[in-house]
Write a protein that holds these residues in place. Structure first.
Motif, PDB file in Angstrom:
ATOM      1  N   SER A  58       0.752  -1.189   0.226  1.00 33.44           N
ATOM      2  CA  SER A  58       0.042  -0.138   0.175  1.00 33.44           C
ATOM      3  C   SER A  58       0.933   1.334  -0.098  1.00 33.44           C
ATOM      4  O   SER A  58       1.622   1.627   1.051  1.00 33.44           O
ATOM      5  N   GLY A  59       0.755   1.922  -1.088  1.00 39.16           N
ATOM      6  CA  GLY A  59       1.724   3.092  -1.162  1.00 39.16           C
ATOM      7  C   GLY A  59       0.809   4.400  -0.906  1.00 39.16           C
ATOM      8  O   GLY A  59      -0.375   4.474  -1.380  1.00 39.16           O
ATOM      9  N   ALA A  60       1.267   5.463  -0.579  1.00 37.42           N
ATOM     10  CA  ALA A  60       0.609   6.811  -0.111  1.00 37.42           C
ATOM     11  C   ALA A  60       1.554   7.700  -0.732  1.00 37.42           C
ATOM     12  O   ALA A  60       2.650   7.739  -0.401  1.00 37.42           O
ATOM     13  N   ALA A  61       1.043   8.819  -0.931  1.00 41.42           N
ATOM     14  CA  ALA A  61       1.613  10.501  -1.235  1.00 41.42           C
ATOM     15  C   ALA A  61       1.205  11.305  -1.172  1.00 41.42           C
ATOM     16  O   ALA A  61      -0.216  11.486  -1.315  1.00 41.42           O
TER      17      ALA A  61
ATOM     18  N   ILE B 252      -2.179 -13.265   9.012  1.00 39.98           N
ATOM     19  CA  ILE B 252      -1.736 -12.096   8.375  1.00 39.98           C
ATOM     20  C   ILE B 252      -0.601 -11.340   9.150  1.00 39.98           C
ATOM     21  O   ILE B 252      -0.811 -11.205  10.406  1.00 39.98           O
ATOM     22  N   GLU B 253       0.549 -11.037   8.308  1.00 36.64           N
ATOM     23  CA  GLU B 253       1.707 -10.306   9.246  1.00 36.64           C
ATOM     24  C   GLU B 253       1.925  -8.981   8.675  1.00 36.64           C
ATOM     25  O   GLU B 253       1.994  -8.731   7.283  1.00 36.64           O
ATOM     26  N   GLY B 254       1.452  -8.065   9.244  1.00 31.22           N
ATOM     27  CA  GLY B 254       1.524  -6.515   8.860  1.00 31.22           C
ATOM     28  C   GLY B 254       0.255  -5.827   9.504  1.00 31.22           C
ATOM     29  O   GLY B 254      -0.637  -6.516   9.955  1.00 31.22           O
ATOM     30  N   ASP B 255       0.094  -4.552   8.966  1.00 32.87           N
ATOM     31  CA  ASP B 255      -0.990  -3.851   9.535  1.00 32.87           C
ATOM     32  C   ASP B 255      -2.268  -3.969   8.682  1.00 32.87           C
ATOM     33  O   ASP B 255      -2.288  -4.065   7.621  1.00 32.87           O
ATOM     34  N   TYR B 256      -3.341  -4.151   9.695  1.00 28.11           N
ATOM     35  CA  TYR B 256      -4.634  -3.974   9.071  1.00 28.11           C
ATOM     36  C   TYR B 256      -5.021  -3.094   8.239  1.00 28.11           C
ATOM     37  O   TYR B 256      -5.654  -3.256   7.167  1.00 28.11           O
ATOM     38  N   PHE B 257      -4.561  -1.777   8.215  1.00 27.66           N
ATOM     39  CA  PHE B 257      -5.022  -0.788   7.574  1.00 27.66           C
ATOM     40  C   PHE B 257      -4.343  -0.824   6.120  1.00 27.66           C
ATOM     41  O   PHE B 257      -4.815  -0.523   5.197  1.00 27.66           O
ATOM     42  N   THR B 258      -2.908  -1.358   6.083  1.00 27.39           N
ATOM     43  CA  THR B 258      -2.509  -1.566   4.846  1.00 27.39           C
ATOM     44  C   THR B 258      -3.042  -2.671   3.945  1.00 27.39           C
ATOM     45  O   THR B 258      -3.058  -2.247   2.809  1.00 27.39           O
TER      46      THR B 258
ATOM     47  N   GLY C 219      -5.935  -0.611   2.270  1.00 31.16           N
ATOM     48  CA  GLY C 219      -5.608   0.181   1.372  1.00 31.16           C
ATOM     49  C   GLY C 219      -4.816   1.312   1.224  1.00 31.16           C
ATOM     50  O   GLY C 219      -4.635   2.137   0.521  1.00 31.16           O
ATOM     51  N   LEU C 220      -4.383   1.462   2.748  1.00 31.90           N
ATOM     52  CA  LEU C 220      -3.660   2.849   3.068  1.00 31.90           C
ATOM     53  C   LEU C 220      -2.941   2.499   4.340  1.00 31.90           C
ATOM     54  O   LEU C 220      -3.349   2.024   5.374  1.00 31.90           O
ATOM     55  N   PRO C 221      -1.580   2.958   4.230  1.00 35.93           N
ATOM     56  CA  PRO C 221      -0.684   2.995   5.396  1.00 35.93           C
ATOM     57  C   PRO C 221      -1.105   3.969   6.489  1.00 35.93           C
ATOM     58  O   PRO C 221      -0.478   4.933   6.531  1.00 35.93           O
ATOM     59  N   LEU C 222      -2.050   3.720   7.280  1.00 31.69           N
ATOM     60  CA  LEU C 222      -2.559   4.893   7.899  1.00 31.69           C
ATOM     61  C   LEU C 222      -1.995   5.683   8.960  1.00 31.69           C
ATOM     62  O   LEU C 222      -1.920   6.901   8.912  1.00 31.69           O
ATOM     63  N   TRP C 223      -0.914   4.853   9.840  1.00 30.21           N
ATOM     64  CA  TRP C 223      -0.287   5.573  10.755  1.00 30.21           C
ATOM     65  C   TRP C 223       0.586   6.409  10.030  1.00 30.21           C
ATOM     66  O   TRP C 223       0.779   7.546  10.771  1.00 30.21           O
ATOM     67  N   ALA C 224       1.322   6.134   9.166  1.00 29.54           N
ATOM     68  CA  ALA C 224       2.229   6.922   8.392  1.00 29.54           C
ATOM     69  C   ALA C 224       1.572   8.090   7.902  1.00 29.54           C
ATOM     70  O   ALA C 224       2.186   9.105   7.774  1.00 29.54           O
TER      71      ALA C 224
ATOM     72  N   HIS D  98       5.190   7.141   0.822  1.00 31.46           N
ATOM     73  CA  HIS D  98       5.465   6.270   1.880  1.00 31.46           C
ATOM     74  C   HIS D  98       4.900   4.692   1.341  1.00 31.46           C
ATOM     75  O   HIS D  98       3.926   4.831   0.282  1.00 31.46           O
ATOM     76  N   VAL D  99       5.328   3.520   1.659  1.00 35.63           N
ATOM     77  CA  VAL D  99       4.793   2.334   1.364  1.00 35.63           C
ATOM     78  C   VAL D  99       4.973   1.188   2.410  1.00 35.63           C
ATOM     79  O   VAL D  99       5.990   1.468   3.307  1.00 35.63           O
ATOM     80  N   ASP D 100       3.791   0.662   2.539  1.00 28.92           N
ATOM     81  CA  ASP D 100       4.000  -0.684   3.771  1.00 28.92           C
ATOM     82  C   ASP D 100       3.463  -1.861   3.264  1.00 28.92           C
ATOM     83  O   ASP D 100       2.718  -1.843   2.067  1.00 28.92           O
ATOM     84  N   THR D 101       3.854  -2.775   3.632  1.00 31.89           N
ATOM     85  CA  THR D 101       3.855  -4.168   2.930  1.00 31.89           C
ATOM     86  C   THR D 101       2.957  -5.217   4.010  1.00 31.89           C
ATOM     87  O   THR D 101       3.608  -5.135   5.228  1.00 31.89           O
ATOM     88  N   ALA D 102       2.189  -5.819   3.555  1.00 30.78           N
ATOM     89  CA  ALA D 102       1.756  -6.901   4.411  1.00 30.78           C
ATOM     90  C   ALA D 102       1.379  -8.194   3.759  1.00 30.78           C
ATOM     91  O   ALA D 102       1.364  -8.515   2.693  1.00 30.78           O
TER      92      ALA D 102
END
Length: 202
Positions: free
Chosen positions: A114-117, A175-181, A184-189, A128-132
């Motif tokens: 999930s990428g965000a800009a 699932i390994e990683g963040d629920y929000f990722t 569809g969005l790396p919410l915390w970042a 930013h990008v995060d992966t699950a």
């Protein structure tokens, strides 16, 4: 605008219902303006990019496209790439294709990037990008048939053929990683970046 902790308006350059719901769920008010973007063309024009980098590139392109039309306003773009054994997977056309895809996932692990800009005045100011990693359980054919009937054609709108906030959660063993990722969005970042840019209070 939400009262209390949001100081500035911002635009969400996405047609994703999940991303809109995430923003509303954390109490933020956004102006929706989906970007008009040839995503497949952009992917083909950047074959050197891996799945995670492509998720960020698409998020940047969405944010940039809308920010050029909205001077002075911060624009959030987001995109998600599903990677299966190193290959980028696109959305399915019909339930038959979704069924085949889910059978292929069965008992295996795939990844969601999930990428965000954020962009302002036609320039990217943050990315930013995060992966699950998602491991699909060994579900039965009977369960799959029930699932496809329950969810229906709406599954063609989501790349993996599942919605984690719906019955699709039953697909997974781990699932390994963040629920929000996964949604569809790396919410915390994203929230920290919005604080850095003065959109929401610290």
């Amino acid at each position: 605008m939400s009262a209390g902790f949001q100081r500035q308006p911002f635009v969400l350059a996405s047609a994703s219902a999940a991303r809109r719901a995430l923003m509303a769920g954390v109490g933020l008010s956004v102006d929706l303006q989906p970007a008009e973007l040839d995503e497949e063309g952009l992917r083909q024009a950047n074959p050197q990019l891996g799945p995670a980098d492509m998720a960020v590139r698409l998020a940047e392109a969405k944010a940039l496209a809308v920010s050029r039309m909205r001077p002075g306003v911060l624009v959030l773009g987001g995109d998600q790439i599903l990677e299966d054994d190193g290959v980028i997977v696109s959305k399915a056309d019909d339930l038959k294709e979704i069924a085949a895809r889910l059978r292929g996932f069965r008992g295996r692990t795939h990844h969601l990037h999930s990428g965000a800009a954020l962009a302002r005045d036609g320039a990217v100011v943050w990315r930013h990008v995060d992966t699950a990693a998602l491991t699909v359980r060994a579900f039965s054919e009977a369960w799959l048939a029930t699932y496809l009937e329950a969810e229906g054609a709406a599954l063609t709108g989501v790349v993996g053929g599942y919605r984690l906030e719906g019955p699709g959660a039953q697909l997974f063993a781990r699932i390994e990683g963040d629920y929000f990722t996964v949604l569809g969005l790396p919410l915390w970042a994203v929230l920290e970046a919005l604080r850095d840019h003065g959109v929401i209070d610290r």
